[in-house]
Enzyme design. Structure first.
Site, PDB file in Angstrom:
ATOM      1  N   TYR A  61       0.922  -1.333  -0.088  1.00  0.00           N
ATOM      2  CA  TYR A  61       0.008  -0.171   0.013  1.00  0.00           C
ATOM      3  C   TYR A  61       0.870   1.262  -0.256  1.00  0.00           C
ATOM      4  CZ  TYR A  61       0.405  -0.058   5.259  1.00  0.00           C
ATOM      5  OH  TYR A  61       0.817   0.157   6.467  1.00  0.00           O
ATOM      6  N   TYR A 170      -7.565   2.233  -4.545  1.00  0.00           N
ATOM      7  CA  TYR A 170      -7.745   1.085  -3.501  1.00  0.00           C
ATOM      8  C   TYR A 170      -9.184   1.419  -2.664  1.00  0.00           C
ATOM      9  CZ  TYR A 170      -5.749  -1.888   0.198  1.00  0.00           C
ATOM     10  OH  TYR A 170      -5.433  -2.969   1.256  1.00  0.00           O
ATOM     11  N   TYR A 175     -10.333   1.099   4.374  1.00  0.00           N
ATOM     12  CA  TYR A 175      -9.691   2.053   4.183  1.00  0.00           C
ATOM     13  C   TYR A 175     -10.766   3.188   3.861  1.00  0.00           C
ATOM     14  CZ  TYR A 175      -5.363  -0.328   4.976  1.00  0.00           C
ATOM     15  OH  TYR A 175      -4.327  -1.053   5.572  1.00  0.00           O
ATOM     16  N   ALA A 319       0.307 -13.293  -2.930  1.00  0.00           N
ATOM     17  CA  ALA A 319       1.219 -12.491  -2.304  1.00  0.00           C
ATOM     18  C   ALA A 319       2.096 -13.761  -1.309  1.00  0.00           C
ATOM     19  CB  ALA A 319       0.539 -11.863  -1.102  1.00  0.00           C
TER      20      ALA A 319
END
Length: 691
Positions: A61, A170, A175, A319
């Site tokens: 991020y 995003y 968030y 990931a």
């Protein structure tokens, strides 16, 4: 070997707006604990993944402005031109190997207290800090929204100048943008709140702004949750997500899809298996013509190919699998599937972000050390001599040392006291939820089996005389550790029961020796062992109470993401939990405890106590070799080292690292005063007149 044609579909190029990914292997944005703080380490690590065949490699991020500051955690940043230079290190390394580079632009909202920059946090409404800091955010007004759009656009332009090929909007993971989308958190009454059209307005504006700014050269991706809220695993609660998606379906160039429950999306293997997001993804591909990427801790190429063929995704997002094996795509392409170093789902990688430390991996000890130590996951320096190396103990440290030494070309003898290789890994993998940990043993055993220069001696418990007479030029003792029956009390170890009173440890439970009645598991370790031991006893039909001196169960497991699920999971098994209580004594029928805050004592009836405290190194063989009767270092005709738990008990990732470090440094000069370079800001020599 040629590539298995079943996997040809994984190597088809995928068009993403103005750019093309060379294959379907897509390293999604993931945290590293490096970010703006360690740009050289970050660039080299991402570059190795591109070299390993990943078609797209993303940042973590990436904050667009100082008003989105996540310290203590280390994000990437695109605040000014110095960030452009730092990111260019990464994009150059990624492009060098023919991969695309992506930047995940991020604004934290009320999840960011801005502890470092000390700017006031802002969000869709005034809200408390989402992670418990005693700071609140203020509600954004229209000027704030205009500023946010400008900051996002400027960051996108910097991303393009830094060489990125994909730029993210995003809009998930709790968030800021996720709060605008959510009908519960968005309580606004202006054009950014209320209706679905209004609540998606800011996301749609940011997509349009980003495409206008950089869309001629960069693809624009949106990260978005496929469901509305967390529920029972595998049973999506869609809410209005499909209708929301329909308003934006054709706007970006790529959809990066995840889910509302991060503890499932990022779930540790104790609780979550490969491909767990399948039920959530079934509607997405049919709702857009744009390519889709998602994750699932994919380690099996068969699963990857099935997901693409089934129309669940276009790109295989990863990931953790890309951390465990940066060369996973290349190994599939070269027909070496058996060489893939499979992720075990321990989530130690995630702890790097949680603790603001460089990323590390249980399976891949080179992760995070690519720049600092110059380590590569597939290449290692040839041996420095023709000396033979004897490794005593085939646990995770010994296995990794033998494997890496074998890869260097040394003649290696690996001596194991038992019939089975793997040490603690084999024992712990048999505990509830831990079965994927056996991959630590399986991969190394498989690699060693291919090395004619590595001999394995099973059922070979060696004495000091055996080692001296073996004739090796180098000896590494990797004999592990055993759980202690006494307890560290802050200054020293002390007994918890009178002599003759049975106190069990995890070693006893793993050996099949269980209490004969209601049991107390006292967990002073704080990681996974206390919980899985309690679960093992409960599976045997015992009444179990898990007691911990900490204010929560398995506190260190919070750093790996396991901690989010452990308490509820244990309670669902019928295990009672008592926190913030210290163990005072066990008399064979009753456990005496004391509240850590008040000192008030309480007693629990128990037929058995299992002490999950600390471990003692099994270093008697090392001591017998190292020290003369007077305590001085004995003269030896070989170098001697102890590695892994035998030196200092720790997590399995520390053991594999210790084994790898030993193998790398053998016959190599080591400066113990400056063992590694540091990736840090260097202000240079003091200029004239500086004070």
């Amino acid at each position: 070997m040629p590539r298995d044609p079943r996997f040809d579909i994984l190597f088809q190029p995928v068009r993403i707006g103005p750019v093309t990914a060379r294959n379907r292997f897509y390293q999604v944005p993931h945290c590293t604990g490096m970010g703006w703080m360690r740009p050289r380490m970050l660039a080299e690590m991402r570059g190795v993944k591109a070299e390993g065949g990943w078609g797209v490699v993303n940042t973590e991020y990436c904050s667009i402005h100082p008003a989105s500051d996540d310290q203590l955690h280390v994000s990437a940043t695109l605040w000014d031109d110095t960030d452009i230079r730092n990111h260019r290190l990464m994009t150059d390394r990624v492009h060098e190997h023919g991969a695309l580079a992506g930047a995940e632009l991020w604004f934290g909202g009320s999840r960011s207290a801005n502890l470092g920059t000390r700017l006031v946090s802002m969000d869709v409404a005034d809200r408390p800090n989402a992670v418990g800091h005693p700071f609140q955010s203020r509600a954004m007004d229209r000027e704030d929204i205009r500023n946010l759009r400008r900051w996002h656009r400027n960051a996108a332009l910097r991303a393009r100048e830094a060489g990125f090929d994909i730029v993210y909007v995003y809009a998930t993971h709790g968030y800021l943008l996720a709060h605008f989308l959510d009908p519960e958190t968005n309580t606004r009454t202006d054009e950014y709140g209320g209706s679905l059209t209004n609540r998606t307005r800011l996301v749609r504006e940011l997509i349009a702004d980003t495409k206008e700014a950089v869309g001629d050269r960069c693809a624009v991706a949106v990260r978005f949750a496929a469901d509305a809220e967390a529920g029972e695993d595998g049973r999506p609660i869609p809410g209005e997500r499909q209708e929301m998606f329909a308003l934006m379906a054709e706007m970006p160039d790529l959809w990066d899809i995840n889910i509302a429950d991060y503890s499932l999306e990022m779930g540790a293997s104790r609780f979550v298996r490969e491909g767990a997001l399948e039920p959530y993804l079934r509607w997405v591909k049919g709702a857009t013509t744009k390519p889709v990427v998602t994750v699932g801790r994919f380690t099996s190429p068969d699963t990857m190919a099935r997901w693409v063929k089934a129309g669940l995704t276009d790109l295989i997002g990863a990931a953790r699998p890309s951390i465990a094996d940066p060369f996973l795509p290349r190994k599939v392409e070269e027909g070496r599937v058996e060489d893939i170093r499979e992720c075990i789902g321990c989530n130690v990688c995630y702890s790097g972000d949680s603790l603001a430390l460089p990323i590390r991996c249980t399976q891949n000890p080179t992760m995070g050390e690519e720049w600092r130590r110059g380590w590569h996951p597939e290449r290692i320096a040839p041996c420095g001599s023709d000396a033979q190396v004897l490794v005593v103990g085939a646990g995770p440290a010994g296995l990794e040392a033998a494997r890496a030494l074998g890869a260097r070309g040394y003649r290696v003898a690996l001596a194991e006291a038992t019939r089975v290789l793997g040490g603690r890994v084999v024992r712990e993998a048999a505990l509830p939820g831990m079965r994927e940990y056996i991959r630590v043993r399986d991969w190394r055993e498989g690699q060693i089996a291919k090395m004619p220069n590595v001999e394995v001696y099973r059922e070979s418990r060696l004495t000091a005389d055996d080692v001296r007479s073996f004739g090796a030029g180098h000896v590494a003792i990797a004999t592990g550790a055993r759980w202690r029956r006494d307890l560290f009390t802050g200054k020293r170890f002390g007994p918890v029961a009178a002599p003759g009173t049975t106190v069990l440890t995890p070693d006893d439970i793993m050996d099949g020796r269980l209490p004969q009645g209601p049991a107390v598991v006292y967990d002073a370790d704080g990681y996974y062992m206390g919980g899985v031991i309690a679960e093992r006893l409960r599976q045997a039909g015992l009444e179990v109470t898990l007691v911990t001196p900490d204010d929560r169960v398995s506190p260190w497991a919070v750093h790996t993401g396991e901690g989010w699920r452990v308490p509820g999971h244990l309670m669902a098994q019928g295990i009672a939990i008592l926190t913030a209580h210290e163990l005072r004594w066990f008399d064979g029928a009753e456990v005496t405890l004391a509240c850590v805050h008040s000192g008030r004592e309480t007693a629990l009836a128990a037929a058995g106590l299992v002490l999950v405290g600390q471990r003692a190194p099994v270093d008697d063989l090392y001591a017998a070799l190292r020290y003369a009767p007077d305590g001085s270092h004995a003269p030896l005709p070989f170098t001697l080292a102890r590695i892994g738990d035998c030196e200092a008990p720790a997590i399995i990732a520390a053991a594999t690292y210790a084994g790898h470090l030993y193998a790398r440094q053998l016959d190599a000069p080591v400066d113990i005063d400056l063992p590694m370079p540091h990736d840090r800001t260097d202000v240079g020599p003091r200029g004239e007149g500086a004070k």
